[in-house]
Design an enzyme around this catalytic site. Structure first.
Site, PDB file in Angstrom:
ATOM      1  N   ARG A 210      48.375  18.429 -19.047  1.00 26.32           N
ATOM      2  CA  ARG A 210      46.934  18.350 -19.305  1.00 26.32           C
ATOM      3  C   ARG A 210      46.571  16.876 -19.421  1.00 26.32           C
ATOM      4  O   ARG A 210      47.347  16.080 -19.982  1.00 26.32           O
ATOM      5  CB  ARG A 210      46.564  19.074 -20.604  1.00 26.32           C
ATOM      6  CG  ARG A 210      46.574  20.594 -20.502  1.00 26.32           C
ATOM      7  CD  ARG A 210      45.380  21.114 -19.698  1.00 26.32           C
ATOM      8  NE  ARG A 210      45.365  22.563 -19.640  1.00 26.32           N
ATOM      9  CZ  ARG A 210      45.893  23.296 -18.643  1.00 26.32           C
ATOM     10  NH1 ARG A 210      46.467  22.713 -17.618  1.00 26.32           N
ATOM     11  NH2 ARG A 210      45.796  24.619 -18.668  1.00 26.32           N
ATOM     12  N   GLU A 239      38.194  15.923 -16.879  1.00 25.83           N
ATOM     13  CA  GLU A 239      38.003  16.483 -15.531  1.00 25.83           C
ATOM     14  C   GLU A 239      36.582  16.990 -15.368  1.00 25.83           C
ATOM     15  O   GLU A 239      36.023  17.513 -16.328  1.00 25.83           O
ATOM     16  CB  GLU A 239      39.016  17.613 -15.303  1.00 25.83           C
ATOM     17  CG  GLU A 239      40.424  17.061 -15.169  1.00 25.83           C
ATOM     18  CD  GLU A 239      41.487  18.126 -14.916  1.00 25.83           C
ATOM     19  OE1 GLU A 239      41.147  19.202 -14.403  1.00 25.83           O
ATOM     20  OE2 GLU A 239      42.642  17.858 -15.245  1.00 25.83           O
ATOM     21  N   HIS A 257      43.984  18.580  -9.799  1.00 25.49           N
ATOM     22  CA  HIS A 257      44.479  19.741 -10.555  1.00 25.49           C
ATOM     23  C   HIS A 257      44.878  20.893  -9.609  1.00 25.49           C
ATOM     24  O   HIS A 257      44.360  22.008  -9.725  1.00 25.49           O
ATOM     25  CB  HIS A 257      43.418  20.197 -11.572  1.00 25.49           C
ATOM     26  CG  HIS A 257      43.987  20.966 -12.725  1.00 25.49           C
ATOM     27  ND1 HIS A 257      43.468  20.926 -13.988  1.00 25.49           N
ATOM     28  CD2 HIS A 257      45.043  21.826 -12.808  1.00 25.49           C
ATOM     29  CE1 HIS A 257      44.163  21.710 -14.801  1.00 25.49           C
ATOM     30  NE2 HIS A 257      45.124  22.263 -14.097  1.00 25.49           N
TER      31      HIS A 257
HETATM   32  N1  LIG Z   1      48.506  21.158 -13.723  1.00 24.09           N
HETATM   33  C1  LIG Z   1      48.504  22.469 -13.638  1.00 24.09           C
HETATM   34  O1  LIG Z   1      47.914  23.064 -12.744  1.00 24.09           O
HETATM   35  C2  LIG Z   1      49.252  23.278 -14.636  1.00 24.09           C
HETATM   36  C3  LIG Z   1      49.421  22.828 -15.907  1.00 24.09           C
HETATM   37  N2  LIG Z   1      50.108  23.577 -16.815  1.00 24.09           N
HETATM   38  C4  LIG Z   1      50.299  23.045 -18.167  1.00 24.09           C
HETATM   39  O2  LIG Z   1      51.691  23.019 -18.440  1.00 24.09           O
HETATM   40  C5  LIG Z   1      51.907  23.459 -19.774  1.00 24.09           C
HETATM   41  C6  LIG Z   1      53.303  23.977 -19.933  1.00 24.09           C
HETATM   42  O3  LIG Z   1      53.461  25.227 -19.291  1.00 24.09           O
HETATM   43  P1  LIG Z   1      54.807  26.078 -19.472  1.00 24.09           P
HETATM   44  O4  LIG Z   1      55.993  25.259 -19.106  1.00 24.09           O
HETATM   45  O5  LIG Z   1      54.610  27.360 -18.781  1.00 24.09           O
HETATM   46  O6  LIG Z   1      54.789  26.287 -21.048  1.00 24.09           O
HETATM   47  P2  LIG Z   1      55.998  26.420 -22.064  1.00 24.09           P
HETATM   48  O7  LIG Z   1      55.392  26.913 -23.323  1.00 24.09           O
HETATM   49  O8  LIG Z   1      57.114  27.174 -21.443  1.00 24.09           O
HETATM   50  O9  LIG Z   1      56.496  24.908 -22.261  1.00 24.09           O
HETATM   51  C7  LIG Z   1      55.852  23.976 -23.077  1.00 24.09           C
HETATM   52  C8  LIG Z   1      56.923  23.188 -23.824  1.00 24.09           C
HETATM   53  O10 LIG Z   1      56.283  22.126 -24.542  1.00 24.09           O
HETATM   54  C9  LIG Z   1      57.037  21.946 -25.731  1.00 24.09           C
HETATM   55  N3  LIG Z   1      56.288  21.164 -26.708  1.00 24.09           N
HETATM   56  C10 LIG Z   1      55.281  21.568 -27.517  1.00 24.09           C
HETATM   57  N4  LIG Z   1      54.876  20.553 -28.297  1.00 24.09           N
HETATM   58  C11 LIG Z   1      55.640  19.488 -27.969  1.00 24.09           C
HETATM   59  C12 LIG Z   1      55.727  18.145 -28.434  1.00 24.09           C
HETATM   60  N5  LIG Z   1      54.922  17.700 -29.401  1.00 24.09           N
HETATM   61  N6  LIG Z   1      56.621  17.321 -27.859  1.00 24.09           N
HETATM   62  C13 LIG Z   1      57.451  17.771 -26.886  1.00 24.09           C
HETATM   63  N7  LIG Z   1      57.434  19.026 -26.410  1.00 24.09           N
HETATM   64  C14 LIG Z   1      56.542  19.870 -26.952  1.00 24.09           C
HETATM   65  C15 LIG Z   1      57.325  23.380 -26.184  1.00 24.09           C
HETATM   66  O11 LIG Z   1      58.351  23.436 -27.145  1.00 24.09           O
HETATM   67  C16 LIG Z   1      57.676  24.040 -24.868  1.00 24.09           C
HETATM   68  O12 LIG Z   1      59.064  24.005 -24.602  1.00 24.09           O
HETATM   69  C17 LIG Z   1      50.780  24.501 -19.988  1.00 24.09           C
HETATM   70  O13 LIG Z   1      50.489  24.668 -21.360  1.00 24.09           O
HETATM   71  C18 LIG Z   1      49.625  23.910 -19.225  1.00 24.09           C
HETATM   72  O14 LIG Z   1      48.841  23.101 -20.072  1.00 24.09           O
HETATM   73  C19 LIG Z   1      50.650  24.780 -16.477  1.00 24.09           C
HETATM   74  C20 LIG Z   1      50.509  25.271 -15.219  1.00 24.09           C
HETATM   75  C21 LIG Z   1      49.782  24.574 -14.195  1.00 24.09           C
HETATM   76  O1  LIG Z   2      47.688  27.608 -15.758  1.00 26.43           O
HETATM   77  C1  LIG Z   2      47.334  26.477 -16.105  1.00 26.43           C
HETATM   78  O2  LIG Z   2      47.499  26.061 -17.267  1.00 26.43           O
HETATM   79  C2  LIG Z   2      46.706  25.617 -15.113  1.00 26.43           C
HETATM   80  O3  LIG Z   2      46.497  24.450 -15.341  1.00 26.43           O
HETATM   81  C3  LIG Z   2      46.326  26.247 -13.829  1.00 26.43           C
HETATM   82  O4  LIG Z   2      46.421  25.411 -12.778  1.00 26.43           O
END
Ligand SMILES: NC(=O)C1=CN([C@@H]2O[C@H](COP(=O)(O)OP(=O)(O)OC[C@H]3O[C@@H](n4cnc5c(N)ncnc54)[C@H](O)[C@@H]3O)[C@@H](O)[C@H]2O)C=CC1
Ligand SMILES: O=C(O)C(=O)CO
Length: 323
Positions: A210, A239, A257
């Site tokens: 993000r 954004e 994004h």
């Molecule tokens: N650019 C895009 O289109 C996308 C962005 N995302 C973002 O990616 C993020 C992660 O997605 P997932 O891997 O599926 O989630 P997830 O929940 O599997 O992984 C997130 C990780 O961040 C860690 N975390 C939390 N606070 C932290 C801190 N202070 N320092 C270090 N690590 C910390 C958690 O322990 C967890 O392992 C989503 O929440 C979303 O915001 C997800 C999909 C697409």
């Molecule tokens: O699933 C999310 O968090 C996204 O950012 C989608 O692209």
């Protein structure tokens, strides 16, 4: 009345109160990240909040890997140079970039996406891994250990891994740093002026998590003063805007994004979001493991009678499906 929402819309007290007054009991983000949703407010009004984990993992990690390669090998700059008609023959110093093999990749937030990215970079490019997360990623560690043994058995230099005790360790040691944490109070401006200064002068920073995880104005200043430092950004603090100066910088690659933009993933996100609200309307229980959502994506079979992923299931005391 139930709602399917995009991550660009903020949902808080006012909207959940209105939804609840209209009889709404379910809401789903068409995204895995739900920092745009005030879950406490949803809890207050008894509204279930769905998200779409799992279907974005590989697609998002692949975009992070693409940005890494594009930044390391200066692909965007080279493409612009070529199209501008500036190429007049091979030169030993033309667009020299970074070799990934044997360098260290740093992952901050080694959850689903961070771990998938780490595996791609370790296995694909034989990079060493250093990661920082609040929790240990045992599966990732096991994977790198097994891959190192495989390389050794084949007479190649084994890769290494390390779980860093602090995030600063990652910043200081890694050549490539990719950000994959959730966005919350603990990760807002996680990468700021002071932390940028701790990174190697020729490091590459990737952000597919993000925008607000990086202090973007500080990043612009850092890029201006460190031309060999490069970034690949999929997300931005405000954004759809970029902070002033970012668009002019040659050492920044910026995309809108699109990390989850593969056909399979976008269809999967829509399916899971719809099944979250439909399941709640029908009174179905919550699926037993939000990381194992494949049964909901099978086009040839009816989806399970469950809500694939409700983030506040526990707070609302919703029952869990037994399979
Ligand atoms: N650019 C895009 O289109 C996308 C962005 N995302 C973002 O990616 C993020 C992660 O997605 P997932 O891997 O599926 O989630 P997830 O929940 O599997 O992984 C997130 C990780 O961040 C860690 N975390 C939390 N606070 C932290 C801190 N202070 N320092 C270090 N690590 C910390 C958690 O322990 C967890 O392992 C989503 O929440 C979303 O915001 C997800 C999909 C697409
Ligand atoms: O699933 C999310 O968090 C996204 O950012 C989608 O692209």
């Amino acid at each position: 009345m139930e709602f399917l929402l995009q991550l660009t819309e903020d949902w808080g007290e006012e909207l959940f109160s209105a939804l609840s007054k209209a009889g709404g009991k379910a809401f789903s983000n068409m995204a895995v990240g739900y920092n745009n949703v005030d879950v406490d407010a949803a809890n207050k009004y008894g509204v279930a909040v769905g998200n779409t984990p799992g279907v974005l993992t590989e697609t998002t990690a692949e975009l992070a890997a693409s940005l890494t390669l594009a930044a390391a090998r200066r692909i965007v700059e080279a493409d612009e140079f070529m199209r501008a008609g500036l190429y007049d023959g091979w030169l030993p110093h033309l667009f020299v970039g970074n070799l990934l093999k044997g360098q260290t990749v740093g992952v901050i937030g080694a959850g689903r996406i961070g771990s998938a990215y780490a595996r791609m970079m370790v296995e694909g490019f034989k990079m060493n891994l250093i990661y920082y997360d609040l929790y240990q990623s045992t599966r990732l560690e096991k994977f790198v250990t097994a891959y190192a043994a495989f390389l050794k058995a084949n007479g190649e230099t084994p890769v290494t891994w390390k779980r860093a005790a602090t995030m600063d360790e990652v910043l200081q040691e890694a050549d490539i740093i990719s950000l994959h944490p959730v966005l919350d109070k603990t990760t807002y401006h996680l990468v700021n002026k002071e932390r940028l200064a701790k990174m190697k002068k020729e490091a590459i920073l990737i952000n597919c998590s993000r925008g607000p995880v990086i202090d973007e104005a500080a990043l612009v200043e850092h890029l201006k003063h460190n031309p060999m430092f490069r970034v690949g950004l999929d997300v931005f603090e405000e954004e759809p805007y970029m902070k002033p100066g970012l668009a002019e910088l040659k050492n920044a690659i910026v995309v809108p994004h699109i990390a989850s933009a593969s056909k399979w993933t976008r269809e999967g996100m829509a399916t899971l979001a719809a099944l979250n609200v439909l399941g709640k309307v029908k009174g179905y229980p919550v699926w037993f493991d939000a990381n194992k959502v494949e049964p909901f994506l099978n086009e040839n079979a009816r989806p399970p009678a469950a809500c694939p992923s409700i983030v506040n299931a526990k707070a609302l005391g919703l029952p869990t499906s037994k399979l």
